[in-house]
Motif scaffolding. Structure first.
Motif, PDB file in Angstrom:
ATOM      1  N   GLY A 127       0.792  -1.234   0.000  1.00 21.76           N
ATOM      2  CA  GLY A 127       0.000   0.000   0.000  1.00 21.76           C
ATOM      3  C   GLY A 127       0.820   1.278   0.000  1.00 21.76           C
ATOM      4  N   LEU A 128       2.086   1.202  -0.372  1.00 20.74           N
ATOM      5  CA  LEU A 128       2.905   2.410  -0.393  1.00 20.74           C
ATOM      6  C   LEU A 128       2.593   3.238  -1.642  1.00 20.74           C
ATOM      7  N   ASN A 129       2.644   4.552  -1.477  1.00 21.59           N
ATOM      8  CA  ASN A 129       2.350   5.485  -2.564  1.00 21.59           C
ATOM      9  C   ASN A 129       3.129   6.773  -2.313  1.00 21.59           C
ATOM     10  N   PRO A 130       3.056   7.744  -3.214  1.00 21.63           N
ATOM     11  CA  PRO A 130       3.851   8.973  -3.030  1.00 21.63           C
ATOM     12  C   PRO A 130       3.520   9.733  -1.746  1.00 21.63           C
ATOM     13  N   GLU A 131       2.290   9.588  -1.255  1.00 23.03           N
ATOM     14  CA  GLU A 131       1.867  10.350  -0.075  1.00 23.03           C
ATOM     15  C   GLU A 131       2.357   9.738   1.233  1.00 23.03           C
ATOM     16  N   ALA A 160       4.097  11.024 -13.082  1.00 19.72           N
ATOM     17  CA  ALA A 160       4.201  11.977 -11.968  1.00 19.72           C
ATOM     18  C   ALA A 160       4.218  11.250 -10.620  1.00 19.72           C
ATOM     19  N   LYS A 161       3.387  10.210 -10.486  1.00 18.98           N
ATOM     20  CA  LYS A 161       3.355   9.446  -9.230  1.00 18.98           C
ATOM     21  C   LYS A 161       4.681   8.717  -9.001  1.00 18.98           C
ATOM     22  N   GLY A 187      -0.020   1.487  -6.037  1.00 20.49           N
ATOM     23  CA  GLY A 187      -0.068   2.874  -5.575  1.00 20.49           C
ATOM     24  C   GLY A 187       0.526   3.878  -6.542  1.00 20.49           C
ATOM     25  N   LEU A 188       1.122   3.383  -7.629  1.00 17.79           N
ATOM     26  CA  LEU A 188       1.730   4.277  -8.621  1.00 17.79           C
ATOM     27  C   LEU A 188       0.970   4.263  -9.944  1.00 17.79           C
TER      28      LEU A 188
END
Length: 227
Positions: free
Chosen positions: A176-180, A210-211, A199-200
């Motif tokens: 569940g990792l993402n840029p945020e 961009a992500k 998440g990307l």
């Protein structure tokens, strides 16, 4: 393949254009999920092999696999030309030992799938398997589907942090990792590496440029912050 600190991986590559974009954005490793239990691979094996062949160190292609038999894993890695394999299946310790005997050159990542209450089981798995593993990767179990990876779900980061403290081998954090949230995750868990997949992605299922760029920038900044 010896540098495994502050490493960023992007998984679920679907074609050469996506691979090129992700490498250009600054990712270290790219992951190819193949021979999935569902039978629905994102990319053909021969296309993955062609991309992997064109990668230059320190970039590398990683096989993401649910295979459980050492001989079969070794053969498939050889066919693809990968130098690293990420094992998400329930691989027995003796099969991990056998894989290391067959392929001492192969960088082996073993998944630690975090469920609601299985921390003791995961700690024992680390204790039993670490001599035959080069790196662990945490991921999140989805109780609705039974999926053990690419769920898009986060888990209790305290579990990952405890695994980092216990493991003699480095740990890649996924789930569940993402840029945020990747910066907060790195600061909380202090892993050696991070991985992202769903998440990307944009609405079309492709990785969003961009992500990807933001994820890598946030991860690098957080790795620098924790030293």
């Amino acid at each position: 393949m010896t540098i495994v600190n502050k490493l960023v991986q992007v998984a679920g590559i679907i074609d050469a254009a996506e691979a090129d974009m992700i490498i250009d954005a600054g990712a270290d490793w790219i992951g190819f999920a193949l021979r999935l239990p569902s039978g629905k691979d994102d990319i053909a094996e021969q296309d993955a092999a062609a991309i992997i062949k064109n990668l230059r160190a320190p970039h590398a292609g990683v096989l993401i696999s649910y295979l459980t038999e050492a001989d079969e894993i070794s053969r498939f890695c050889q066919e693809l030309g990968v130098v690293a394999v990420q094992l998400h299946g329930d691989v027995e310790t003796d099969q991990l030992r056998r894989l290391k005997e067959l392929r001492p050159d192969l960088f082996v990542l073993k998944s630690l799938v975090v469920k609601q209450d299985n921390i003791d089981e995961l700690l024992k798995l680390v204790d039993d398997t670490h001599p035959f593993v080069d790196m662990y990767i945490t991921d999140t179990f989805d109780p609705r589907t039974g999926a053990k990876g690419a769920t898009g779900l986060t888990h209790d980061w305290n579990v990952s942090a405890e695994l980092v403290r216990r493991s003699p081998k480095p740990l890649m954090m996924a789930g569940g990792l993402n840029p945020e949230n990747v910066g907060d995750a790195i600061r909380a868990v202090k892993p050696a590496a991070v991985d992202a997949h769903t998440g990307l992605e944009g609405p079309d299922g492709r990785k969003d440029r961009a992500k990807v760029a933001k994820f890598i920038a946030e991860a690098r900044a957080a790795f620098d912050a924790i030293g």
